[in-house]
Design a protein around this motif. Structure first.
Motif, PDB file in Angstrom:
ATOM      1  N   LEU A 226       0.845  -1.138  -0.012  1.00 14.86           N
ATOM      2  CA  LEU A 226       0.091  -0.137  -0.034  1.00 14.86           C
ATOM      3  C   LEU A 226       0.752   1.143  -0.109  1.00 14.86           C
ATOM      4  N   VAL A 227       1.847   1.267   0.714  1.00 18.65           N
ATOM      5  CA  VAL A 227       2.685   2.366   0.857  1.00 18.65           C
ATOM      6  C   VAL A 227       3.667   2.799  -0.168  1.00 18.65           C
ATOM      7  N   HIS A 228       4.395   1.617  -0.937  1.00 21.06           N
ATOM      8  CA  HIS A 228       5.058   1.745  -2.061  1.00 21.06           C
ATOM      9  C   HIS A 228       4.775   2.716  -2.953  1.00 21.06           C
ATOM     10  N   HIS A 229       3.544   3.066  -3.646  1.00 20.22           N
ATOM     11  CA  HIS A 229       3.033   4.339  -4.344  1.00 20.22           C
ATOM     12  C   HIS A 229       1.820   4.764  -3.751  1.00 20.22           C
ATOM     13  N   SER A 230       2.098   5.639  -2.846  1.00 16.81           N
ATOM     14  CA  SER A 230       0.772   6.273  -2.034  1.00 16.81           C
ATOM     15  C   SER A 230       1.007   7.757  -1.788  1.00 16.81           C
ATOM     16  N   THR A 231      -0.162   8.317  -1.601  1.00 17.49           N
ATOM     17  CA  THR A 231      -0.194   9.695  -1.011  1.00 17.49           C
ATOM     18  C   THR A 231      -0.940   9.418   0.457  1.00 17.49           C
ATOM     19  N   ILE A 232      -0.175   9.766   1.718  1.00 18.09           N
ATOM     20  CA  ILE A 232      -0.810   9.724   2.922  1.00 18.09           C
ATOM     21  C   ILE A 232      -1.135  11.036   3.377  1.00 18.09           C
ATOM     22  N   PHE A 233      -2.695  10.979   4.049  1.00 21.66           N
ATOM     23  CA  PHE A 233      -3.159  12.210   4.615  1.00 21.66           C
ATOM     24  C   PHE A 233      -3.291  11.798   6.046  1.00 21.66           C
ATOM     25  N   GLU A 234      -2.647  12.739   7.013  1.00 20.58           N
ATOM     26  CA  GLU A 234      -2.802  12.452   8.440  1.00 20.58           C
ATOM     27  C   GLU A 234      -3.928  13.541   8.933  1.00 20.58           C
ATOM     28  N   LEU A 235      -5.409  13.219   9.387  1.00 18.24           N
ATOM     29  CA  LEU A 235      -6.275  14.323   9.683  1.00 18.24           C
ATOM     30  C   LEU A 235      -6.313  13.888  11.260  1.00 18.24           C
ATOM     31  N   ASN A 236      -5.128  14.132  12.093  1.00 12.02           N
ATOM     32  CA  ASN A 236      -5.110  14.002  13.367  1.00 12.02           C
ATOM     33  C   ASN A 236      -5.463  15.378  14.168  1.00 12.02           C
ATOM     34  N   VAL A 237      -6.761  15.712  14.111  1.00 10.82           N
ATOM     35  CA  VAL A 237      -7.406  16.624  14.497  1.00 10.82           C
ATOM     36  C   VAL A 237      -8.600  16.654  15.431  1.00 10.82           C
ATOM     37  N   GLU A 238      -9.311  17.468  16.215  1.00 14.11           N
ATOM     38  CA  GLU A 238     -10.301  17.154  17.011  1.00 14.11           C
ATOM     39  C   GLU A 238     -11.565  16.711  16.218  1.00 14.11           C
ATOM     40  N   SER A 239     -12.243  15.813  16.955  1.00 15.16           N
ATOM     41  CA  SER A 239     -13.656  15.305  16.155  1.00 15.16           C
ATOM     42  C   SER A 239     -14.564  16.481  15.727  1.00 15.16           C
ATOM     43  N   TYR A 240     -15.042  16.438  14.616  1.00 17.50           N
ATOM     44  CA  TYR A 240     -15.943  17.590  14.158  1.00 17.50           C
ATOM     45  C   TYR A 240     -17.165  17.559  15.395  1.00 17.50           C
ATOM     46  N   ARG A 241     -17.762  16.065  15.675  1.00 20.00           N
ATOM     47  CA  ARG A 241     -18.697  16.225  16.520  1.00 20.00           C
ATOM     48  C   ARG A 241     -18.345  16.943  17.942  1.00 20.00           C
ATOM     49  N   ARG A 242     -17.121  16.543  18.430  1.00 17.05           N
ATOM     50  CA  ARG A 242     -16.678  17.081  19.585  1.00 17.05           C
ATOM     51  C   ARG A 242     -16.617  18.745  19.819  1.00 17.05           C
ATOM     52  N   ARG A 243     -16.055  19.134  18.418  1.00 21.30           N
ATOM     53  CA  ARG A 243     -16.032  20.486  18.308  1.00 21.30           C
ATOM     54  C   ARG A 243     -17.472  21.130  18.242  1.00 21.30           C
ATOM     55  N   VAL A 244     -18.533  20.502  17.675  1.00 23.93           N
ATOM     56  CA  VAL A 244     -19.854  20.913  17.958  1.00 23.93           C
ATOM     57  C   VAL A 244     -20.566  20.855  19.259  1.00 23.93           C
ATOM     58  N   ALA A 245     -20.004  20.000  19.944  1.00 26.19           N
ATOM     59  CA  ALA A 245     -20.586  19.887  21.397  1.00 26.19           C
ATOM     60  C   ALA A 245     -19.776  20.960  22.051  1.00 26.19           C
ATOM     61  N   LYS A 246     -18.495  21.315  21.883  1.00 27.31           N
ATOM     62  CA  LYS A 246     -18.186  22.380  22.647  1.00 27.31           C
ATOM     63  C   LYS A 246     -18.635  23.506  22.453  1.00 27.31           C
TER      64      LYS A 246
END
Length: 261
Positions: A226-246
């Motif tokens: 999978l990694v040999h030919h790949s583009t990797i996106f890291e979306l390590n942010v706060e959950s949308y639902r948690r942001r809405v709750a806050k």
């Protein structure tokens, strides 16, 4: 009505030209009134036929893709995911090099950050450019492939998926190796390697994938392909639902049934 005009609907039906059948009368009247040369009239009716064929083709491909509804780049909030470049994502949609090479997309991050939205938006953009895309939950596909293996038709079932230029496997982390024959997932990855593209969303990094495949060696082999030919996106942010709750707002799930993750 002349004999020719009377025969035309039958001829156009036989030739499977529904758009010309519907429009030729009005265009012929306009052509006669304005004195078009024959080639202009012919080009006009053919252009309408081609345009509607393209529209119908896109509709068919959108329907068969099973992409989550409403998930477009125009509705994805890139400001909430600073690790993902809008320019980079747009380039992936507009450039066909990676699809032609069978390269992959890998999207990581916790639940609720927009992984599924983003990958579906990319899929929709590729459909607009003429590619065929299919979205499925990974667990659903694993079950389908397990049935195919039991019925001795796994290679044929995997081959059917070759008609899709991009196969999107959502929520890979929810597949567990205690399910029977999860090695079918590895066989799919191996079969598409360097030929057809995969896009995978996962809540866990590669280090957690040993819970998916039945053997450590198989996990390493799958990740390597999978990694040999790949583009990797890291979306390590706060959950949308948690942001809405806050923020004290009503969660989107109460306003819409579409999936955010």
């Amino acid at each position: 009505m002349t004999d020719v005009a009377a025969r035309l609907p039958l001829i156009l039906t036989e030739l499977r030209l529904p758009t010309i059948k519907r429009l030729w009368g009005a265009l012929a009247a306009q052509s006669n009134k304005e004195g078009w040369p024959a080639e202009r009239f012919l080009a006009a009716v053919m252009e309408h036929e081609l345009a509607e064929r393209e529209t119908r083709r896109l509709e068919r491909h959108r329907l068969e893709s099973q992409l989550l509804p409403g998930k477009l780049l125009s509705s994805f909030d890139f400001t909430t995911v600073p690790t993902v470049s809008k320019a980079h994502v747009t380039a992936l949609v507009e450039s066909d090099g990676w699809i032609e090479q069978g390269a992959n997309l890998l999207l990581f991050g916790p639940p609720g950050v927009g992984k599924s939205h983003l990958v579906c938006a990319i899929g929709n953009g590729l459909i607009d450019r003429g590619y065929r895309v299919h979205f499925t939950r990974t667990s659903d596909l694993v079950q389908r492939l397990q049935v195919a293996r039991r019925e001795m038709r796994l290679p044929a079932e995997i081959a059917k998926l070759d008609r899709f230029d991009l196969l999107i496997l959502d929520d890979l982390s929810y597949v567990r190796r205690d399910q029977a024959e999860t090695s079918v997932l590895f066989e799919l990855i191996a079969a598409r390697y360097e030929r057809k593209s995969l896009a995978i969303t996962a809540n866990q990094p590669f280090s957690g994938w040993d819970q998916v495949f039945p053997e450590v060696a198989m996990t390493l082999a799958a990740v390597d392909r999978l990694v040999h030919h790949s583009t990797i996106f890291e979306l390590n942010v706060e959950s949308y639902r948690r942001r809405v709750a806050k923020s004290g707002q009503a969660p989107a799930s109460e306003k819409s049934t579409t999936k955010k993750d």
